[in-house]
Design a protein around this motif. Structure first.
Motif, short mmCIF file in Angstrom:
data_model
loop_
_atom_site.label_atom_id
_atom_site.label_comp_id
_atom_site.label_asym_id
_atom_site.label_seq_id
_atom_site.Cartn_x
_atom_site.Cartn_y
_atom_site.Cartn_z
N UNK A 651 -8.99 58.81 41.51
CA UNK A 651 -9.74 57.61 41.88
C UNK A 651 -8.81 56.61 42.56
N UNK A 652 -7.63 56.44 41.99
CA UNK A 652 -6.65 55.51 42.55
C UNK A 652 -6.21 55.93 43.95
N UNK A 653 -5.99 57.22 44.14
CA UNK A 653 -5.57 57.72 45.46
C UNK A 653 -6.66 57.50 46.50
N UNK A 654 -7.90 57.73 46.10
CA UNK A 654 -9.01 57.51 47.02
C UNK A 654 -9.09 56.03 47.42
N UNK A 655 -8.95 55.14 46.45
CA UNK A 655 -8.99 53.71 46.75
C UNK A 655 -7.90 53.33 47.75
N UNK A 656 -6.71 53.84 47.52
CA UNK A 656 -5.59 53.50 48.41
C UNK A 656 -5.82 54.04 49.81
N UNK A 657 -6.39 55.23 49.91
CA UNK A 657 -6.67 55.81 51.22
C UNK A 657 -7.72 54.97 51.95
N UNK A 658 -8.74 54.55 51.22
CA UNK A 658 -9.78 53.72 51.81
C UNK A 658 -9.23 52.34 52.21
N UNK A 659 -8.40 51.78 51.35
CA UNK A 659 -7.80 50.47 51.66
C UNK A 659 -6.94 50.56 52.91
N UNK A 660 -6.16 51.61 53.04
CA UNK A 660 -5.29 51.77 54.21
C UNK A 660 -6.10 51.95 55.48
N UNK A 661 -7.25 52.56 55.38
CA UNK A 661 -8.06 52.84 56.57
C UNK A 661 -8.72 51.58 57.12
N UNK A 662 -9.21 50.72 56.26
CA UNK A 662 -10.03 49.60 56.70
C UNK A 662 -9.20 48.44 57.26
N UNK A 663 -9.71 47.83 58.31
CA UNK A 663 -9.03 46.72 58.98
C UNK A 663 -9.59 45.38 58.51
N UNK A 664 -10.20 45.36 57.39
CA UNK A 664 -10.80 44.16 56.79
C UNK A 664 -10.69 44.31 55.27
N UNK A 665 -10.92 43.25 54.51
CA UNK A 665 -10.87 43.38 53.04
C UNK A 665 -11.85 44.42 52.53
N UNK A 666 -11.40 45.20 51.55
CA UNK A 666 -12.22 46.25 50.94
C UNK A 666 -12.60 45.82 49.54
N UNK A 667 -13.89 45.59 49.32
CA UNK A 667 -14.40 45.18 48.01
C UNK A 667 -15.07 46.37 47.33
N UNK A 668 -14.68 46.63 46.07
CA UNK A 668 -15.36 47.66 45.27
C UNK A 668 -16.52 46.93 44.57
N UNK A 669 -17.66 46.96 45.22
CA UNK A 669 -18.78 46.16 44.73
C UNK A 669 -19.55 46.82 43.60
N UNK A 670 -19.23 48.07 43.28
CA UNK A 670 -19.74 48.74 42.08
C UNK A 670 -18.69 49.70 41.57
N UNK A 671 -18.42 49.63 40.27
CA UNK A 671 -17.65 50.66 39.58
C UNK A 671 -18.04 50.60 38.11
N UNK A 672 -17.94 51.71 37.42
CA UNK A 672 -18.30 51.69 36.00
C UNK A 672 -18.43 53.08 35.41
N UNK A 673 -18.65 53.11 34.12
CA UNK A 673 -18.85 54.34 33.34
C UNK A 673 -19.99 54.07 32.36
N UNK A 674 -20.95 54.98 32.24
CA UNK A 674 -22.05 54.75 31.28
C UNK A 674 -21.71 55.23 29.87
#
Length: 1015
Positions: A651-674
């Motif tokens: 999960x952390x690696x995916x976040x970092x890859x997404x953060x590096x790709x985007x040229x604007x702030x990246x907000x995780x507007x949903x995350x959680x575990x049921x």
């Protein structure tokens, strides 16, 4: 002689001293407005309240004493017309009785009464401002409309079951009952087991009209949970009472009684408890579940200090006493409430204007803007990083779909306070909420030390989006832009939204624009519709005044830019105000390539926010908004995971890859575990979608938040604040009733249990202690061994009493003339569909013919690698009960299976901590054990209406039928329970579920996480 004079003088002095002390007592001014729509000629309905106000020297705003005639009766033009004008400025609202009475209208008798909409609004507004509101029995009962009654009870954190009751010293002298009720009681009295004479209780269901009586003189006792504040404890109560459930309120006192076995059986048959709330508080609201102030024999004099104490000490608490409870409990309780109430200042709250900032040579009102890695907030004359720490808030609550907008103002007030204590700085809502939400947010932030900012969602209707498969459809385009503009008007308190089924409506006057940090446009986009939109609008590109697109933008990305530009332009044109705006997305349509992903739809098309640009005219700027979970899609754990991982590294690696790709702030507007019992997807190292305990949920969600912080994103919003019973998941949605999901809690559906705030009331705690079974009669017994059964909105409960620990088999049947006639060593005349085995381990299995899982995935979807079931009746075979977690995946060319189906045995019953959703059974090493079985495990489509899955062999997956109840037979060792025939359990149907609002462990865990690290 002198001695006698002195004695006489002392006696006179003692008599007069309390009067003198009363005169010396300081007066207190409180604007008290009393509502009573049932006042009779004998002046007793609220005489006790008026007496107490004067006894305490509480004066009205004019400095005068309160008179009995100082009350509001909306249905009687001669009473209280002037006081109605004072109600909005009152310090205290007292609702004593709103039942009403008969009036002669056009020479005809007509009953008038019940709470009005204005009554509910007055109480709501008062409680939101911290004013004291007191209500009691019959305030929200018939003839008040059910929706109004529910809204009123929510203010006090209570839910009414519909039942009321009263003790009668002699049932042959019934008073105050309708003729229809008396007729029902007379019919019951014809049975030899009952006598309509002597002491007893009468029960009436206001919803169904059912009534019955019990011959029982056992006292109904009022007992305190909390400090009684000079009131007596365990006092007998002899008058009218309501049977309530807690719904978020705090129980201060409760009614308790231990009637005869016959009475207990009659109560249990109607699911009536032996203990229930008598006094509940929620904030400044107080609800009394009895007709406490309607008392005869209230003294006319009150100028005598200590009179209340004297009466409390010496009045007899007998079966025929109507006044003892008033003096021993009600008077001291209301006295404390009034003494603690302070006059409210009526000054209007001043709203601070939005700050102005100059950006790109524009002077605008703005609260926030997009920065490099985070959003930024304009504070103290400069732009500061604004790392989002928050939660999403939905529209669901038990018993209602989101479109019913059933969340009350009082709930919003309470939830905002709890969220503030959580340490968040932001909440996000997906769509328009009722005006009460915006009113509550404005009121909370007006006094909060740290405001809670709002990310306002701009909803896109899912059904037409999916059906049209073209976002540029003119009607859909117009509908979407209208909704976006409406959201802008709403946050500025400038909207009147007409009523449309499934949508919030009303007049929006609360300007919360200074607290709105951003807009978030859209939904999780269906890949097929994105693809079709691109095909049908090839070459389309958008260039707006505030948002434009690059030459590489797809038609769908251009559509997004156009909608966001429209919303931004509307706010700048109408309000000279702006703020950041982002669009919703999810990994399914992320801009990354996932060549190893075997599910084609998970990498079918990309939506790339880098193709959207803010122009120099747009001071607010853009940000990327994603819903990101560790378990779905599978490429997050498969592509980004390593064998050496022990936690959420993928999960952390995916976040970092997404953060590096985007040229604007990246907000995780949903995350959680049921925290559900059932399971939907497998994640890495236990980060699963479901079958996670409440404690583990908190640990895992905090871990994900830490990953979000370390990836240097713009922040994260936990999904979600409250559990949502209306939700579905793909692996359970075919087995329940889609129209009534909110009525019950399906713990097998993970989507219903993401919340920080839960609602499960758990009638029975699975801890091996049997005290919560007190008053239940066994449904089957033999040779000092017995089976007990009960249920609530989530589970069927069993208690099995054994002489010693032996192998135990329980046969359960919900369908007549079906199932297996042999269940272990048990031989049944009629079959059973379920076998519960208890030995060193425990599990429940299903008759092969009634195995919906194998029918669904082995027969209807045979590619899922599941063996089909046998249609043969009475086969003698029982199968494990499975949930599907992942379909089998085939190579699109060779058609060979490259990823096998994954199923999970949900019939295994687990021991564990008493407060865990994963605990199904108590200590197996003990003779007496408790078991709870989720309704869906028993193929219940909707337990609230006794609906089960029917004969799917004839009617397919949608087959349904109504069961009368559950038949049960047990065998402990060689002993059959019962010796002959079978036990039977049924339960009352319901429309409005009962629940207990409580914060889950994830709340405390996330409070710690939010309060450390990024500010």
């Amino acid at each position: 002689m002198k001695r006698y004079k002195w004695i006489a003088f002392i006696v006179v002095l003692l008599i007069l001293m309390p009067f003198g002390l009363w005169l010396l007592q300081k007066e207190k001014t409180l604007n008290v407005v009393l509502f009573d729509y049932t006042v009779g000629k004998d002046e007793r309905e609220h005489a006790g309240t008026t007496w107490l106000l004067n006894y305490l020297k509480i004066r009205n705003q004019s400095g005068d004493e309160y008179q009995y005639t100082d009350y509001i009766n909306r249905y009687d033009g001669t009473q209280g017309a002037q006081m109605l004008k004072q109600a909005k400025n009152a310090d205290v609202l007292l609702f004593t009785d709103t039942y009403g009475k008969s009036y002669t209208v056009d020479e005809k008798e007509e009953h008038r009464g019940g709470l009005t909409a204005e009554d509910v609004d007055l109480a709501t507004d008062a409680i939101s401002k911290g004013k004291t509101v007191v209500a009691e029995f019959n305030t929200a009962a018939s003839p008040t409309a059910s929706d109004r009654s529910s809204a009123f009870h929510q203010l006090f954190g209570t839910a009414w079951t519909g039942w009321i009751g009263r003790f009668f010293p002699d049932l042959s002298e019934l008073q105050g009952l309708d003729q229809t009720v008396e007729e029902q009681l007379k019919v019951q009295a014809k049975e030899k087991a009952y006598k309509l004479s002597g002491p007893g209780y009468v029960f009436i269901n206001d919803s169904t009209g059912e009534s019955f009586f019990v011959n029982d003189d056992t006292p109904l006792l009022y007992k305190w949970d909390k400090n009684q504040h000079r009131a007596k404890d365990e006092v007998r109560y002899n008058y009218w009472f309501e049977i309530l459930e807690l719904d978020g309120g705090e129980q201060q006192a409760y009614f308790s009684w231990k009637p005869s076995k016959q009475t207990q059986a009659m109560l249990r048959a109607r699911q009536l408890p032996l203990e229930f709330p008598a006094y509940v508080t929620q904030g400044s609201a107080h609800y009394f579940a009895g007709d406490y102030t309607d008392v005869a024999e209230i003294p006319r004099y009150y100028r005598y200090r200590g009179l209340d104490w004297f009466r409390k000490q010496f009045i007899l608490d007998g079966a025929k006493s109507e006044s003892a409870f008033f003096w021993k409990v009600y008077a001291p309780t209301l006295k404390r409430i009034l003494e603690d109430t302070k006059p409210m200042e009526q000054a209007a709250i001043k709203v601070k204007p939005l700050p102005t900032a100059t950006v790109n040579n524009q002077t605008l009102r703005t609260r926030a803007r997009s920065g490099q890695d985070t959003l930024e907030m304009y504070q103290d004359g400069e732009w500061k990083p604004y790392f989002v720490k928050g939660v999403n808030v939905g529209l669901g609550r038990p018993g209602a779909f989101p479109g019913e907008h059933a969340i009350s103002r009082n709930e919003y007030d309470r939830w905002l306070k709890q969220m503030g204590e959580l340490g968040i700085n932001t909440i996000r809502i997906y769509t328009l909420h009722p005006p009460a939400f915006y009113d509550a947010l404005k009121a909370y932030n007006a006094t909060a030390k740290q405001p809670i900012y709002l990310m306002q969602g701009m909803w896109v209707e899912e059904k037409p989006f999916e059906e049209l498969k073209n976002a540029y459809n003119p009607e859909f385009l117009k509908m979407t832009d209208t909704e976006a503009k409406r959201m802008v008007d709403v946050i500025h308190g400038n909207a009147v939204v007409k009523e449309v089924v499934g949508h919030a409506s009303g007049t929006y006057t609360s300007d919360v624009s200074q607290y709105v940090s951003a807009f978030v446009f859209g939904i999780e986009w269906l890949p097929e519709t994105v693809v079709e939109t691109n095909k049908k609008n090839n070459g389309t590109r958008f260039e707006g005044k505030y948002i434009t697109t690059t030459k590489n933008a797809s038609p769908f990305e251009s559509w997004l830019a156009g909608r966001m530009d429209t919303a931004t332009a509307h706010e700048l044109d109408q309000y000279e105000t702006t703020r950041p705006i982002g669009a919703t997305n999810w990994p399914t349509t992320d801009p990354l390539a996932h060549p190893e992903e075997v599910e084609e739809e998970q990498d079918l098309v990309s939506i790339d926010f880098n193709h959207l640009k803010a122009t120099k005219n747009f001071a607010g700027g853009l940000f990327a908004s994603y819903h990101i979970y560790p378990y779905y899609p599978s490429f997050i754990k498969d592509e980004f995971g390593k064998k050496t991982d022990a936690g959420s590294e993928s999960y952390s690696r995916y976040l970092k890859k997404m953060k590096a790709y985007h040229e604007m702030p990246l907000l995780v507007s949903e995350f959680g575990i049921p925290s559900s019992r059932g399971k939907t997807h497998l994640g890495p190292n236990g980060f699963d979608q479901g079958h996670v305990s409440e404690e583990k949920q908190g640990e895992l969600v905090a871990n994900l938040y830490e990953d979000i912080v370390k990836a240097k994103t713009a922040g994260g919003l936990v999904f979600i604040w409250q559990d949502e019973w209306f939700k579905r998941t793909w692996n359970t949605m075919d087995y329940d009733d889609a129209d009534t999901r909110p009525r019950w809690s399906n713990v097998q559906t993970s989507e219903q249990h993401f919340g920080m705030l839960g609602f499960l009331r758990s009638d029975i705690v699975i801890d091996g202690k049997m005290d919560d079974w007190e008053g239940y009669a066994p449904v089957a017994q033999n040779n000092d061994q017995a089976i007990y059964m009960t249920s609530d909105e989530a589970y069927l409960y069993l208690r099995i009493d054994r002489k010693q620990v032996e192998q135990t088999t329980i046969a359960l049947s919900t369908k007549p003339n079906d199932g297996n006639q042999q269940v272990g060593d048990l031989m049944l005349e009629e079959g059973a569909e379920y076998r519960l085995l208890i030995d060193e381990k425990a599990r429940i299995d299903v008759d092969e013919r009634y195995d919906i899982f194998r029918y669904h995935y082995g027969l209807k979807m045979p590619f899922e690698m599941v063996s089909p079931p046998n249609e043969e009746k009475n086969s003698g075979k029982f199968n494990p009960i499975y949930q599907m977690l992942d379909y089998a995946r085939r190579d699109p060319v060779t058609k060979k299976i490259v990823k096998p189906a994954v199923k999970w045995d949900t019939g295994v019953l687990h021991e564990g901590p008493a407060d865990s959703i994963l605990t199904d059974i108590s200590d197996l090493s003990q003779p007496s054990i408790e078991v709870r079985i989720p309704w869906m495990v028993l193929n219940m489509r909707d337990p609230s209406k006794h609906e089960i899955i029917g004969d799917f062999w004839k009617e397919g997956l949608e087959a349904k039928m109504v069961t009368e109840g559950i038949e049960v037979t047990g065998q402990v060792g060689t002993t059959r329970i019962p010796e002959v025939d079978r036990g039977f359990y049924s339960w009352s149907k319901w429309t409005n579920p009962q629940q207990k609002e409580q914060l889950k462990p994830v709340y405390e865990t996330m409070r710690e996480a939010f309060n450390k690290g990024v500010n």
